[in-house]
Design a protein around this motif. Sequence first.
Motif, PDB file in Angstrom:
ATOM      1  N   GLY A  36       0.582  -1.365  -0.007  1.00  0.00           N
ATOM      2  CA  GLY A  36      -0.172  -0.046  -0.104  1.00  0.00           C
ATOM      3  C   GLY A  36       0.744   1.256  -0.064  1.00  0.00           C
ATOM      4  O   GLY A  36       2.273   1.298  -0.167  1.00  0.00           O
ATOM      5  N   PRO A  37       0.273   2.348   0.154  1.00  0.00           N
ATOM      6  CA  PRO A  37       1.113   3.723   0.218  1.00  0.00           C
ATOM      7  C   PRO A  37       2.006   3.682   1.425  1.00  0.00           C
ATOM      8  O   PRO A  37       1.519   3.254   2.422  1.00  0.00           O
ATOM      9  CB  PRO A  37      -0.061   4.696   0.430  1.00  0.00           C
ATOM     10  CG  PRO A  37      -1.153   4.211   0.702  1.00  0.00           C
ATOM     11  CD  PRO A  37      -1.342   2.513   0.421  1.00  0.00           C
ATOM     12  N   GLY A  38       3.182   4.065   1.405  1.00  0.00           N
ATOM     13  CA  GLY A  38       4.209   4.343   2.520  1.00  0.00           C
ATOM     14  C   GLY A  38       3.685   5.379   3.227  1.00  0.00           C
ATOM     15  O   GLY A  38       2.634   6.228   2.957  1.00  0.00           O
ATOM     16  N   ALA A  41       3.880   8.956   1.857  1.00  0.00           N
ATOM     17  CA  ALA A  41       3.006   9.274   0.654  1.00  0.00           C
ATOM     18  C   ALA A  41       1.467   9.363   1.298  1.00  0.00           C
ATOM     19  O   ALA A  41       0.933  10.118   0.867  1.00  0.00           O
ATOM     20  CB  ALA A  41       3.158   8.052  -0.433  1.00  0.00           C
ATOM     21  N   TRP A  42       1.232   8.499   2.242  1.00  0.00           N
ATOM     22  CA  TRP A  42      -0.209   8.389   2.624  1.00  0.00           C
ATOM     23  C   TRP A  42      -0.379   9.695   3.378  1.00  0.00           C
ATOM     24  O   TRP A  42      -1.491  10.334   3.203  1.00  0.00           O
ATOM     25  CB  TRP A  42      -0.420   7.276   3.767  1.00  0.00           C
ATOM     26  CG  TRP A  42      -1.710   7.241   4.630  1.00  0.00           C
ATOM     27  CD1 TRP A  42      -1.835   7.158   5.755  1.00  0.00           C
ATOM     28  CD2 TRP A  42      -2.909   7.049   3.940  1.00  0.00           C
ATOM     29  NE1 TRP A  42      -3.168   7.067   6.238  1.00  0.00           N
ATOM     30  CE2 TRP A  42      -3.726   7.015   4.807  1.00  0.00           C
ATOM     31  CE3 TRP A  42      -3.413   7.223   2.524  1.00  0.00           C
ATOM     32  CZ2 TRP A  42      -5.282   7.153   4.775  1.00  0.00           C
ATOM     33  CZ3 TRP A  42      -4.910   7.108   2.344  1.00  0.00           C
ATOM     34  CH2 TRP A  42      -5.911   7.044   3.489  1.00  0.00           C
ATOM     35  N   ARG A  44       0.997  12.513   2.956  1.00  0.00           N
ATOM     36  CA  ARG A  44       0.939  13.619   1.853  1.00  0.00           C
ATOM     37  C   ARG A  44      -0.643  13.590   1.191  1.00  0.00           C
ATOM     38  O   ARG A  44      -1.257  14.616   0.999  1.00  0.00           O
ATOM     39  CB  ARG A  44       1.762  13.278   0.973  1.00  0.00           C
ATOM     40  CG  ARG A  44       2.636  14.422   0.653  1.00  0.00           C
ATOM     41  CD  ARG A  44       3.551  14.705  -0.743  1.00  0.00           C
ATOM     42  NE  ARG A  44       3.525  13.313  -1.494  1.00  0.00           N
ATOM     43  CZ  ARG A  44       4.534  12.242  -1.374  1.00  0.00           C
ATOM     44  NH1 ARG A  44       5.533  12.210  -0.454  1.00  0.00           N
ATOM     45  NH2 ARG A  44       4.660  11.314  -2.062  1.00  0.00           N
ATOM     46  N   VAL A  45      -1.006  12.462   0.949  1.00  0.00           N
ATOM     47  CA  VAL A  45      -2.536  12.076   0.616  1.00  0.00           C
ATOM     48  C   VAL A  45      -3.692  12.971   1.372  1.00  0.00           C
ATOM     49  O   VAL A  45      -4.329  13.613   1.332  1.00  0.00           O
ATOM     50  CB  VAL A  45      -2.969  10.974   0.068  1.00  0.00           C
ATOM     51  CG1 VAL A  45      -4.279  10.740  -0.104  1.00  0.00           C
ATOM     52  CG2 VAL A  45      -2.017  10.271  -0.929  1.00  0.00           C
ATOM     53  N   ARG A  46      -3.382  12.440   2.901  1.00  0.00           N
ATOM     54  CA  ARG A  46      -4.035  13.094   3.887  1.00  0.00           C
ATOM     55  C   ARG A  46      -4.126  14.635   4.017  1.00  0.00           C
ATOM     56  O   ARG A  46      -5.177  15.334   4.256  1.00  0.00           O
ATOM     57  CB  ARG A  46      -3.637  12.561   5.207  1.00  0.00           C
ATOM     58  CG  ARG A  46      -3.760  11.039   5.146  1.00  0.00           C
ATOM     59  CD  ARG A  46      -5.002  10.612   5.494  1.00  0.00           C
ATOM     60  NE  ARG A  46      -5.677  11.143   6.739  1.00  0.00           N
ATOM     61  CZ  ARG A  46      -5.626  10.627   8.062  1.00  0.00           C
ATOM     62  NH1 ARG A  46      -5.145   9.301   8.054  1.00  0.00           N
ATOM     63  NH2 ARG A  46      -6.091  11.076   8.976  1.00  0.00           N
ATOM     64  N   GLU A  48      -3.456  16.755   1.543  1.00  0.00           N
ATOM     65  CA  GLU A  48      -4.278  17.169   0.525  1.00  0.00           C
ATOM     66  C   GLU A  48      -5.616  17.008   0.759  1.00  0.00           C
ATOM     67  O   GLU A  48      -6.348  17.879   0.444  1.00  0.00           O
ATOM     68  CB  GLU A  48      -3.733  16.425  -0.865  1.00  0.00           C
ATOM     69  CG  GLU A  48      -4.494  16.685  -2.022  1.00  0.00           C
ATOM     70  CD  GLU A  48      -4.161  18.031  -2.625  1.00  0.00           C
ATOM     71  OE1 GLU A  48      -3.500  18.855  -2.119  1.00  0.00           O
ATOM     72  OE2 GLU A  48      -4.846  18.559  -3.830  1.00  0.00           O
ATOM     73  N   LEU A  49      -6.033  16.209   1.354  1.00  0.00           N
ATOM     74  CA  LEU A  49      -7.646  15.844   1.643  1.00  0.00           C
ATOM     75  C   LEU A  49      -8.062  16.851   2.441  1.00  0.00           C
ATOM     76  O   LEU A  49      -8.890  17.745   2.434  1.00  0.00           O
ATOM     77  CB  LEU A  49      -8.011  14.728   2.195  1.00  0.00           C
ATOM     78  CG  LEU A  49      -9.364  14.421   2.508  1.00  0.00           C
ATOM     79  CD1 LEU A  49     -10.289  14.556   1.529  1.00  0.00           C
ATOM     80  CD2 LEU A  49      -9.486  12.783   3.355  1.00  0.00           C
TER      81      LEU A  49
END
Lengths: 225, 169
Positions: A36-38, A41-42, A44-46, A48-49
């Motif tokens: 899954g996302p490391g 990376a995870w 960073r996605v959070r 952005e959300l």
Amino acid sequence: MTSQDPAADRPKDMNEINSNQSDELALAAALGAVSGPGPAAWSRVREELARRAEAEGLIDVAYERHDSPLGSILLGATAEGLVRVGLPAEDEDAVLDELARRVSVRVLHASRDALTHARRQLDEYFDGGRRTFDVALDWRLTRGFRREVLRATAQIPYGQTASYKQVATRAGSPGAVRAAGTALATNPLPIVVPCHRVLRSGGALGAYRGGPEAKAQLLTLERAG
Amino acid sequence: MHVTRTVVSPRPTPLPPFERVVELHGPAVLRLCVARLGPVRADDCFQETMLAALRAYDQLRDADAIRSWLLSIAARKAVDLHRTRAREPVPVDDVEPLAGGAEAVVFRDEALWEQVRGLPDKQRQAVTLRYLADLSYPEIAAAMEIAEPAVRRNVFEGLRRLRKEIATR
């Protein structure tokens, strides 16, 4: 509804597949060999959300954690202002559950101006350079007499203390000492609304939502200033 | 999606703070998006899914259905984004790796996944949701909006076809 564990029903389909084709297992294992996302990376996605949700006005309670000499403090803010200060002694999940139940389920870890201001002022307070907090407060987690008690508490100056009885009196009910104690024990905005400045009549420390050590630490800090 | 009505429900489980929903189910949503759109477009799919979910979250009735609800939103967003892409010319920088978080999704057997991409649509969806998104059969059924036995059949057929194609590669 169903098992949340995706692996739980895997053996079944493996059996069914394996009945006459032994290499299916290896095939499925190869297909499953995906990470899954490391963590970086995870997050960073959070972030952005959180940024987009805030920009679209979808967050009713934004919260952040703030490191302090007492430990990690949770700060929650609505559009109206700071609504909750969670002390290190409090269970963070319980605080978030309370916010979901009593304010809105749209609770998200996100930055917003009210939180940034509160964090800066907390730093200044713990450095001894700030004596009053200048942040908008959302009082919705307390009401009635309890709110009156906390408003009276908010007037106690830095470095000074009052007794439970004095606070009850200032809130308009001199006899309601015990109720005043409850109000202070459930203060949703500790430190900022300085319930740590309220002591027992004899000068004994009394209870504190964040534990007696935290109360003593805050009083010591203010005496030094 | 099929909704089961309970006869007596004195007090439904309260919805958790949305933050916890992201924490618990976000990774599965992201994997689903990667599985359906590849790593480059997965971020858009993830963000649009979670924003749509956050917008509608307080209307959700059943706290136990959060995961399948989220995944069905993600599956719809993936279809939308797939269509959008089909209509748009592919901009050059779109091919560039890789925005956001999905980049860390690593295919250990890239050649095998090439074969997966060549499967018939339903089999490809079922196999990717099963083995890349790591969803359970009921979750895949919810996401694909087909019955669970049909999901199992598609996974089974997909794997069988992959085995044949790998044997000849």
